[in-house]
Structures are given as structure tokens and as C-alpha cells.
Design an enzyme around this catalytic site. Structure first.
Site, mmCIF file in Angstrom:
data_model
loop_
_atom_site.group_PDB
_atom_site.id
_atom_site.type_symbol
_atom_site.label_atom_id
_atom_site.label_comp_id
_atom_site.label_asym_id
_atom_site.label_seq_id
_atom_site.Cartn_x
_atom_site.Cartn_y
_atom_site.Cartn_z
ATOM 1 N N CYS A 111 1.370 3.182 11.915
ATOM 2 C CA CYS A 111 2.412 2.865 10.947
ATOM 3 C C CYS A 111 2.707 4.121 10.123
ATOM 4 O O CYS A 111 1.955 5.092 10.183
ATOM 5 C CB CYS A 111 2.000 1.706 10.036
ATOM 6 N N HIS B 29 0.838 -1.192 0.000
ATOM 7 C CA HIS B 29 0.000 0.000 0.000
ATOM 8 C C HIS B 29 0.869 1.237 0.000
ATOM 9 O O HIS B 29 2.040 1.201 0.365
ATOM 10 C CB HIS B 29 -0.926 0.021 1.222
#
Length: 663
Positions: free
Chosen positions: A179, A66
Site C-alpha cells: 500500500c 494511519h
């Protein structure tokens, strides 16, 4: 709002190659083919750069590469169900379900919430089993739509166990997941921890600090918690809220891979009076300060300051370079007058190029003016959290005013952070506590840090800075070459790590002092950028010159390394260094050192702090710049081939084996 996924974004039972990079490229092609992104190479490079930070394989045969990318026009999910599974770095084996999550650089909150919901659903076995059983792309689209359509019910921006009363004796835990991109791992870790807590009979509240927005946990919930889990790859926002709690801190991926173990560790920590705890001050950014050396604390603070400073320098440096391109070097003398007295409807002599050059130069110069204050402010922030920001910025501004520059910013930031953290430890009356972080601490810490800069440290540091600038300005011949060599060795040592960042920070910090009469800082910047491009380019070259020495996965990574190296992304060599550090790192250092020395010897200058070959307009003697890079690339490429070829068979065999690749 457009659909997140459509049938043309689904590839069922296809062989998309043997390496993560080839699968990601094919999925990027689907996204561009569906009209959801403008360019394959940009999306592919952004996804690979994210992959290089952390492997995106997760247990259960899944992978979720991603990224955010300027090439993406709307949030998109592309899915591949692979006929031949590919190793994305999960501990339990290769992945057969691969989801490429592509978000625009400025995705809106509603779309990001949908992506977060999908990421959580991927942790549910029933959902992934249904995806594996689907017979058509339309079925896949329906399954995904069904899980992202309902409005998620969350607590604290994350996932909560049922809010019913908790029986006596049941452990209460809280967690924070985060993250770097805040799209997938953040929410998948939250889901995994919540599920594991439920299975263990533990009440769990999770705060997700991701791209879908942040709603902080209720202070009462935190106060009642027996322990906290930080599954994060970045700093925890509002860490002081958890002060004094037993803590387990791990990378976010462990929250996905080992949630049950983390729950067990947190329960054990809650029962251990000697367990690590979140620092007990409003500015604590450390866990269990007894276990961390002062050097580690200082290093973390410095790297935090540098990371926040670099965007000011990168944008400002490029704008100054554009100003020179349009208005010439004399634009420095007239920029103030032109920007204040002229406009698009009242152009100065020289016309539109001179006016735009003056505007770009002035914006860039103003941006560069934040270099030292931002550095000091965020060094202080890393030590004392939010109460340290204002004192740090003020101390940085004082350092700039006194001519203490980059070194003064470091000293001022450290002083401000220590002062703010020290005052935060004071036990003050309850009525005064609310004023401490917003009024009293910033006021007193600013007086202490800036006062020390004015009265004690500013003058000596300014003298040292002036002496350093004089030395750099007069540097020539062997001294310049040695400096270029050292900077090149640093850039090739850890490929984006602390040593690499120190060399880069040294270069960008000097850009603001460069002038036509003092071009040494521009020369240093060129040497650092050129040297940083060498490692990935050298690995790419080596995979072409002697394919037999590299695994199929490494050869695929080599293709991506060409673009990453050309863009000055040293991390493109990390997969090779991770697989064979004792050969790749020395070879990278050798080639980068040669390039740095040559760049300095030839007097190449760069007014841009980043961009590689794509900022050619900001690099004087671009042909020599490219030649230095080419020579270093050949040297490093041949060196790594020689080291791999002429070492023992035992080592070579290890290199030939399939390697866990993260880019």
C-alpha cells in the site's frame, strides 16, 4: 525503544463524534497530549490525506487510520473503543474499534516491524474480541504489548504457510501486498490472505512490500507456485520474478475484505489456460498485455515518470525561491562564483544572506537539472523495469543537452523503455543471461535511444520546444487568459487524477526554463497552484453557507478541507466529488477555471511548485494570488450550492443521505 501504546493513548467507550474526521482529530489530540507528536493540525492533516486515498475501515468493526507525519516524534498507537460506532467505509458496517497508527516520517525499521506485527494481529478475531472485553486502558496496553513483543516469523518479508511438505494436488499460491504508506494495509492483507489460504487447504507464501523492510520470496517458491495474487495500490517491486504466472491483481483493501474470494479466483486462474498472466519480459510492468491498450500503457508510463520527477522539482523549486528571497534576483549571476569561492568563514559582499541565497539557489538549480533525466529515466523504468533506468536517464540527459526539454525527455524515456524491453525479450544463451540486465541491455538501449535522439528526434523536438517557449514568452492578453482557463479546468476535473497531474506536470516542467526575462513559466505555475486550491476551499465554503445541503459527515469533511485547500491538496474535495460527482465536479471546474484565468490575466508568478499559501514568499503579487483564489472559491461554492438546491428532489435526497467518506 519506547512503548508503542500507553494508557493515556486509550479512549474507552467514548463518543468521539459522528464522522471519521472527528474521531481522527480526537485521536491526534491524544497523541500530542502524550508528548508523541508536536502539532495536532499537521498530524490530523496527514492522517486525513491518507484517508482520502483509501477508506481505512475493515471487516469486523475495525478502522485503522494511519500515516507518516513529520509532526510525530516516535511511532505511536492510539486506540478508541467507541460507544457510538462510526462509518469508516468497511463493507460490513461502522467501526467501534479505531486504531490511529502514527509513524514519524523517518521511522526506524524496528519500530515499523512492530507496527506491521500489530496490523497483522488486528485480523485475528481472538485479539479484537479481547480488546472489546478489556475493562481498563491498562488491559488494552497489556494486550497490545503481548502481540507486538514476540519476534515475527516471516518468509519473504511477509507471512508463510507452514514449510512442511505439501501433499500432491494441493495448490501453491504466492502473493504480494503493498500500500502507499506500507504501514497497515500491507500487513493486514497479508494476514487475511494467509488465513484464507489455510482455511481453503492451500499453501500460501506472501511477500509484504511495506515499511518494515522487504525480503523477497525465494525464486524456487515462485517457480513452484500455481498462481500469484497482487493485492497492491503501488507498483510491484521485482514484478519480472513472477513472469508467466496466472495472476489476480486487485487493490490492497480487497485483500483484507475478500481474501477467500481472491484465493478461489487464483485457484481458478491456475486451471485456466486463458487466464491473465504476468508479462513475460524482464521489463514487464503490465498484466496480460493483450487486455491493455497502447494508450493505457503510455499513460501509465508517463504518470510514473511524472510521479518520480516531481520531488526533484518540488524541492528544487522551493530552494530556488529561498535563494531569491535571501539573495535577490541578481543571485543567478553570481551564485556559481559565491558558492565556489566563499564560505561561512569567508563571506561575500552582502554578507550571510547573499552567501546562503547563493547556496540555496545553486542546490535548487542542480536539483532542477534532474527534471528531464528523472522524467525520462522513470518513464523507461515503467516500461522496462530496472534495465530501463540507465538508458532512460541517459536519453533524458541528451534531451536536455540538445534543448529538447520536457518533450524530449518524454520521447527519450519512451524510446529507452521500448528498446530495453525489446532486448530483454531476446532468447540468449544461459551464460549471457546474468549480464543482460546490468550490462548489455543498458548499453544497447542507451545507444539506440540516445542515438535516435541525437540523429533524428532531438533537433525537431528542440525546435518545437523553442517555439513553444517563444509562444509562452510572448503570450499576453486573451491568449494568456485562455491558457489559464484551460489549466484551471484541468486542475478541477479529477482532483489529483491523471488530468490534474498532466496540468501540474506541464507547469512544473517549465520552471527550469523561467528567467526574469521569461516569466511565463512562473505565471503558469501560479495559475495551476491557485486553481488546484479552489475545489477543497469551495466545498468547505459551501458547507458553511448552506449546511442543510450537506450531510453531517460532509460538514465535518468541510472543516478539514479548509486546511487541505490552503495547502494545495486538491484531493481534499474528493469525498464531496465521490458523493455527488455530477454537481461537485462541474462546480469545481468552473471555480478553478475562473481562478486560473484571473491569475494569468493579472500576471501573478510563483517560483515554488507546491505549498499553497504557505509559500507566500515565493509568490509575487501575493494579494492578487489570494484574491484570484477567493473569487474562484466563491464562484465554485455558490455553483455547487445552486446545483444542489435547484436540481430535482430525487437527486437532492440522494445527496442528503449519509455518504461513504474517505477523508
Amino acid at each position: 525503544m519506547s512503548a508503542l501504546i500507553t494508557p493515556e493513548l486509550v479512549a474507552l467507550d467514548k463518543n468521539l463524534g459522528a464522522a471519521p474526521s472527528s474521531v481522527i482529530r480526537r485521536l491526534a489530540e491524544l497523541v500530542v497530549g502524550a508528548g508523541r507528536a508536536t502539532e495536532i493540525e499537521s498530524l490530523y492533516a496527514d492522517a486525513l490525506a491518507r484517508e482520502a486515498k483509501t477508506a481505512t475501515g475493515i471487516p469486523g468493526g475495525l478502522a485503522i487510520p494511519h500515516c507518516r507525519s513529520a509532526a510525530v516524534t516516535e511511532p505511536t498507537l492510539a486506540l478508541a473503543r467507541l460507544s457510538t460506532p462510526v462509518d469508516f467505509g468497511a463493507g460490513d458496517g461502522p467501526a467501534d474499534l479505531v486504531f490511529l497508527i502514527a509513524a514519524p516520517a523517518g521511522a526506524d525499521q524496528e519500530h515499523l516491524k512492530i507496527l506491521a506485527k500489530l496490523s497483522r494481529s488486528l485480523m485475528k478475531p481472538a485479539f479484537t474480541a479481547a480488546l472489546r472485553a478489556a475493562k481498563t486502558p491498562a488491559e488494552i496496553v497489556e494486550l497490545v504489548t503481548n502481540v507486538v513483543s514476540p519476534v515475527p516469523v516471516t518468509v519473504g518479508g511477509g507471512i508463510a504457510a507452514p514449510a512442511a511438505s505439501v501433499p500432491t494436488g494441493v495448490k501453491r499460491l504466492v502473493a504480494v501486498t503493498a500500500c502507499p504508506t506500507g504501514i497497515a494495509h500491507t500487513y493486514m492483507a497479508a494476514e487475511a490472505l494467509s488465513a484464507a489460504a489455510g482455511a481453503a487447504g492451500v499453501e500460501m507464501q506472501v511477500e509484504t512490500q511495506g515499511s518494515a523492510g522487504l525480503t523477497m520470496l525465494d525464486p524456487a517458491i515462485i517457480a513452484a507456485a500455481d498462481a500469484v495474487i497482487f493485492a497492491v495500490d503501488v507498483d510491484v517491486r521485482g514484478r519480472e520474478r513472477f513472469a508467466g504466472k496466472p495472476v489476480i491483481q486487485v487493490p490492497v483493501k480487497r485483500g483484507i475484505d475478500e481474501p477467500a474470494k481472491l484465493i478461489a479466483d487464483a485457484i481458478a486462474a491456475s486451471e485456466n489456460p486463458n487466464a491473465r498472466r504476468v508479462g513475460g519480459t524482464a521489463g514487464a510492468a503490465e498484466v496480460d498485455e493483450k487486455n491493455e491498450h497502447i494508450g493505457q500503457k503510455v499513460k501509465r508510463a508517463l504518470l510514473t515518470g511524472v510521479s518520480y520527477m516531481i520531488p526533484f522539482v518540488a524541492g528544487g523549486g522551493l530552494l530556488i525561491a529561498l535563494g531569491f528571497l535571501l539573495g535577490g534576483y541578481e543571485i543567478t549571476k553570481i551564485a556559481d562564483v559565491v558558492t565556489l569561492q566563499n564560505s561561512l568563514f569567508n563571506l561575500p559582499d552582502g554578507g550571510l544572506p547573499i552567501y546562503l541565497g547563493a547556496v540555496f539557489f545553486k542546490i535548487g538549480a542542480l536539483s532542477m537539472g534532474f527534471l528531464v533525466p528523472a522524467l525520462a529515466g522513470y518513464i523507461s523504468f515503467a516500461i522496462a523495469d530496472r534495465p530501463g533506468i540507465a538508458p532512460g536517464f541517459v536519453a533524458g540527459a541528451v534531451a536536455g543537452f540538445m534543448g529538447a526539454g520536457f518533450l524530449g525527455g518524454i520521447a527519450g524515456g519512451l524510446l529507452a523503455g521500448v528498446a530495453a524491453a525489446s532486448f530483454a525479450r531476446l532468447n540468449v544463451p544461459r551464460w549471457l543471461r546474468s549480464l543482460m540486465p546490468v550490462v548489455i541491455i543498458p548499453l544497447i538501449a542507451s545507444i539506440v535511444a540516445s542515438g535516435l535522439m541525437f540523429l533524428v528526434l532531438g533537433g525537431p523536438i528542440a525546435w518545437l520546444t523553442a517555439a513553444l517557449n517563444t509562444w509562452l514568452t510572448g503570450m499576453s492578453g486573451a491568449a494568456a487568459i485562455v491558457l489559464g482557463l484551460i489549466l484551471g479546468l484541468m486542475m478541477g476535473f479529477d482532483l489529483g487524477g491523471p488530468v490534474n497531474k498532466v496540468a501540474y506536470a506541464f507547469a512544473v516542467a517549465g520552471l527550469g526554463t523561467a528567467t526574469l526575462a521569461n516569466q511565463a513559466p512562473w505565471q503558469i505555475m501560479a495559475a495551476v497552484m491557485a486553481a488546484g486550491m479552489v475545489p477543497p476551499l469551495a466545498m468547505a465554503l459551501a458547507t458553511v453557507l448552506d449546511k442543510k445541503l450537506f450531510s453531517p459527515i460532509e460538514r465535518e469533511n468541510g472543516k478539514a478541507a479548509w486546511l487541505l485547500g490552503a495547502s494545495f491538496i486538491s484531493e481534499g474535495a474528493i469525498p464531496f466529488a465521490a458523493a455527488d460527482p455530477l454537481r461537485v465536479i462541474p462546480a469545481s471546474m468552473l471555480g478553478a477555471g475562473v481562478t486560473g484565468a484571473l491569475s494569468m490575466a493579472w500576471g501573478v508568478t510563483s517560483k515554488a511548485p507546491h505549498g499553497g499559501i504557505f509559500v507566500f514568499f515565493a509568490i509575487d503579487s501575493f494579494a492578487l494570488f489570494a484574491l484570484a483564489i477567493a473569487i474562484g472559491t466563491v464562484v465554485a461554492g455558490l455553483a455547487v450550492i445552486a446545483l444542489k438546491r435547484y436540481t430535482t428532489k430525487k437527486v437532492t435526497a440522494g445527496v442528503e443521505a449519509p455518504v461513504l467518506v474517505t477523508a
